[in-house]
Scaffold this motif. Structure first.
Motif, mmCIF file in Angstrom:
data_model
loop_
_atom_site.group_PDB
_atom_site.id
_atom_site.type_symbol
_atom_site.label_atom_id
_atom_site.label_comp_id
_atom_site.label_asym_id
_atom_site.label_seq_id
_atom_site.Cartn_x
_atom_site.Cartn_y
_atom_site.Cartn_z
ATOM 1 N N ASN A 51 0.806 -1.195 0.000
ATOM 2 C CA ASN A 51 0.000 0.000 0.000
ATOM 3 C C ASN A 51 0.847 1.257 0.000
ATOM 4 O O ASN A 51 0.454 2.256 0.576
ATOM 5 C CB ASN A 51 -0.925 0.003 1.207
ATOM 6 N N GLY A 52 1.974 1.201 -0.618
ATOM 7 C CA GLY A 52 2.846 2.359 -0.685
ATOM 8 C C GLY A 52 2.590 3.190 -1.933
ATOM 9 O O GLY A 52 1.733 2.872 -2.749
ATOM 10 N N VAL A 53 3.367 4.251 -2.036
ATOM 11 C CA VAL A 53 3.237 5.185 -3.149
ATOM 12 C C VAL A 53 4.622 5.474 -3.723
ATOM 13 O O VAL A 53 5.591 5.670 -2.980
ATOM 14 C CB VAL A 53 2.606 6.517 -2.662
ATOM 15 N N TRP A 54 4.704 5.494 -5.058
ATOM 16 C CA TRP A 54 5.945 5.847 -5.755
ATOM 17 C C TRP A 54 5.929 7.325 -6.106
ATOM 18 O O TRP A 54 4.904 7.862 -6.498
ATOM 19 C CB TRP A 54 6.086 5.039 -7.047
ATOM 20 N N PHE A 55 7.093 7.960 -6.001
ATOM 21 C CA PHE A 55 7.266 9.355 -6.391
ATOM 22 C C PHE A 55 8.481 9.464 -7.289
ATOM 23 O O PHE A 55 9.414 8.670 -7.181
ATOM 24 C CB PHE A 55 7.520 10.248 -5.167
ATOM 25 N N LYS A 56 8.452 10.462 -8.153
ATOM 26 C CA LYS A 56 9.650 10.770 -8.936
ATOM 27 C C LYS A 56 10.008 12.228 -8.663
ATOM 28 O O LYS A 56 9.128 13.055 -8.414
ATOM 29 C CB LYS A 56 9.449 10.523 -10.424
ATOM 30 N N PRO A 57 11.299 12.529 -8.680
ATOM 31 C CA PRO A 57 11.710 13.914 -8.450
ATOM 32 C C PRO A 57 11.136 14.841 -9.521
ATOM 33 O O PRO A 57 10.873 14.423 -10.654
ATOM 34 C CB PRO A 57 13.227 13.855 -8.551
ATOM 35 N N SER A 58 10.956 16.087 -9.160
ATOM 36 C CA SER A 58 10.399 17.044 -10.124
ATOM 37 C C SER A 58 11.410 17.416 -11.207
ATOM 38 O O SER A 58 11.024 17.829 -12.296
ATOM 39 C CB SER A 58 9.898 18.302 -9.408
ATOM 40 N N LYS A 59 12.705 17.264 -10.909
ATOM 41 C CA LYS A 59 13.739 17.549 -11.908
ATOM 42 C C LYS A 59 14.387 16.231 -12.332
ATOM 43 O O LYS A 59 14.693 15.390 -11.489
ATOM 44 C CB LYS A 59 14.802 18.492 -11.344
ATOM 45 N N TRP A 60 14.635 16.063 -13.620
ATOM 46 C CA TRP A 60 15.203 14.808 -14.113
ATOM 47 C C TRP A 60 16.608 14.559 -13.570
ATOM 48 O O TRP A 60 17.034 13.438 -13.425
ATOM 49 C CB TRP A 60 15.218 14.775 -15.648
ATOM 50 N N ASN A 61 17.315 15.627 -13.246
ATOM 51 C CA ASN A 61 18.686 15.466 -12.779
ATOM 52 C C ASN A 61 18.807 15.659 -11.266
ATOM 53 O O ASN A 61 19.838 16.069 -10.770
ATOM 54 C CB ASN A 61 19.617 16.413 -13.522
ATOM 55 N N GLN A 62 17.748 15.356 -10.553
ATOM 56 C CA GLN A 62 17.765 15.434 -9.086
ATOM 57 C C GLN A 62 18.917 14.585 -8.569
ATOM 58 O O GLN A 62 19.077 13.447 -8.966
ATOM 59 C CB GLN A 62 16.443 14.900 -8.533
ATOM 60 N N GLY A 63 19.698 15.131 -7.694
ATOM 61 C CA GLY A 63 20.847 14.401 -7.170
ATOM 62 C C GLY A 63 20.449 13.192 -6.350
ATOM 63 O O GLY A 63 19.527 13.251 -5.550
ATOM 64 N N GLY A 64 21.141 12.089 -6.572
ATOM 65 C CA GLY A 64 20.994 10.937 -5.704
ATOM 66 C C GLY A 64 20.010 9.859 -6.103
ATOM 67 O O GLY A 64 20.275 8.694 -5.912
ATOM 68 N N PHE A 65 18.857 10.224 -6.653
ATOM 69 C CA PHE A 65 17.855 9.177 -6.879
ATOM 70 C C PHE A 65 16.922 9.533 -8.034
ATOM 71 O O PHE A 65 16.735 10.688 -8.369
ATOM 72 C CB PHE A 65 17.039 8.925 -5.613
ATOM 73 N N ASP A 66 16.329 8.479 -8.617
ATOM 74 C CA ASP A 66 15.382 8.630 -9.729
ATOM 75 C C ASP A 66 13.948 8.368 -9.314
ATOM 76 O O ASP A 66 13.018 8.791 -9.988
ATOM 77 C CB ASP A 66 15.746 7.664 -10.865
ATOM 78 N N ALA A 67 13.760 7.658 -8.214
ATOM 79 C CA ALA A 67 12.412 7.356 -7.726
ATOM 80 C C ALA A 67 12.479 7.096 -6.226
ATOM 81 O O ALA A 67 13.527 6.717 -5.692
ATOM 82 C CB ALA A 67 11.843 6.140 -8.442
ATOM 83 N N ILE A 68 11.325 7.299 -5.579
ATOM 84 C CA ILE A 68 11.212 7.063 -4.135
ATOM 85 C C ILE A 68 9.907 6.309 -3.894
ATOM 86 O O ILE A 68 8.873 6.665 -4.443
ATOM 87 C CB ILE A 68 11.158 8.379 -3.345
ATOM 88 N N PHE A 69 9.985 5.296 -3.062
ATOM 89 C CA PHE A 69 8.805 4.551 -2.649
ATOM 90 C C PHE A 69 8.606 4.791 -1.158
ATOM 91 O O PHE A 69 9.533 4.630 -0.365
ATOM 92 C CB PHE A 69 8.997 3.051 -2.921
ATOM 93 N N LEU A 70 7.383 5.183 -0.784
ATOM 94 C CA LEU A 70 7.059 5.422 0.623
ATOM 95 C C LEU A 70 5.910 4.521 1.044
ATOM 96 O O LEU A 70 4.914 4.415 0.330
ATOM 97 C CB LEU A 70 6.632 6.875 0.851
ATOM 98 N N GLU A 71 6.076 3.884 2.191
ATOM 99 C CA GLU A 71 4.987 3.111 2.777
ATOM 100 C C GLU A 71 4.916 3.500 4.250
ATOM 101 O O GLU A 71 5.655 2.970 5.091
ATOM 102 C CB GLU A 71 5.218 1.612 2.600
ATOM 103 N N LYS A 72 4.048 4.445 4.542
ATOM 104 C CA LYS A 72 3.981 5.039 5.876
ATOM 105 C C LYS A 72 3.678 4.018 6.962
ATOM 106 O O LYS A 72 4.266 4.062 8.047
ATOM 107 C CB LYS A 72 2.952 6.170 5.907
ATOM 108 N N GLY A 73 2.792 3.090 6.708
ATOM 109 C CA GLY A 73 2.426 2.086 7.708
ATOM 110 C C GLY A 73 3.606 1.252 8.179
ATOM 111 O O GLY A 73 3.631 0.777 9.313
ATOM 112 N N LYS A 74 4.586 1.066 7.321
ATOM 113 C CA LYS A 74 5.785 0.296 7.678
ATOM 114 C C LYS A 74 6.975 1.194 7.977
ATOM 115 O O LYS A 74 8.051 0.695 8.304
ATOM 116 C CB LYS A 74 6.148 -0.660 6.541
ATOM 117 N N GLY A 75 6.809 2.506 7.801
ATOM 118 C CA GLY A 75 7.923 3.430 8.002
ATOM 119 C C GLY A 75 9.013 3.246 6.972
ATOM 120 O O GLY A 75 10.178 3.569 7.197
#
Length: 111
Positions: free
Chosen positions: A1-25
């Motif tokens: 039940n998590g959510v994927w995010f992508k940075p607003s800038k294509w050249n964001q430092g460090g990562f291309d995508a982020i997955f968050l699942e608040k219930g599991k921290g």
């Protein structure tokens, strides 16, 4: 039940995508690279995690994953650089000096 995010800038430092699942921290960063080497600019991860943990949603981070996705053809030669600021993720459960041991590197076929 998590959510994927992508940075607003294509050249964001460090990562291309982020997955968050608040219930599991859970916070999972994904960086895709076509290179034979890649920098590990840990300060970008730290900045995001700090903002998230201090957000009005009070996201408590209990599990942190950083994954680098690399072309399978580079399996024997790929090198991840030392973290730019060792120990920077200690507030999020990563011990000083163990950052490279904690990173997951996965290799995929068909680039």
């Amino acid at each position: 039940n998590g959510v994927w995010f992508k940075p607003s800038k294509w050249n964001q430092g460090g990562f291309d995508a982020i997955f968050l699942e608040k219930g599991k921290g859970l916070v999972k960063f994904v960086q895709v690279t076509g290179g034979y080497t890649h920098s590990f600019k840990i300060e970008y991860f730290h900045s995001f995690l700090l903002a998230l943990s201090q957000s009005p949603q009070s996201f408590e981070i209990t599990c942190l994953e950083i994954i680098f996705v690399v072309d399978q053809k580079k399996r024997s030669t790929f090198k991840l650089a030392q973290p730019s600021v060792p120990g920077r993720l200690k507030d999020f459960g990563w011990k000083f000096g163990e950052e490279l041991d904690n990173v997951k590197i996965v290799f995929i076929k068909g680039w």
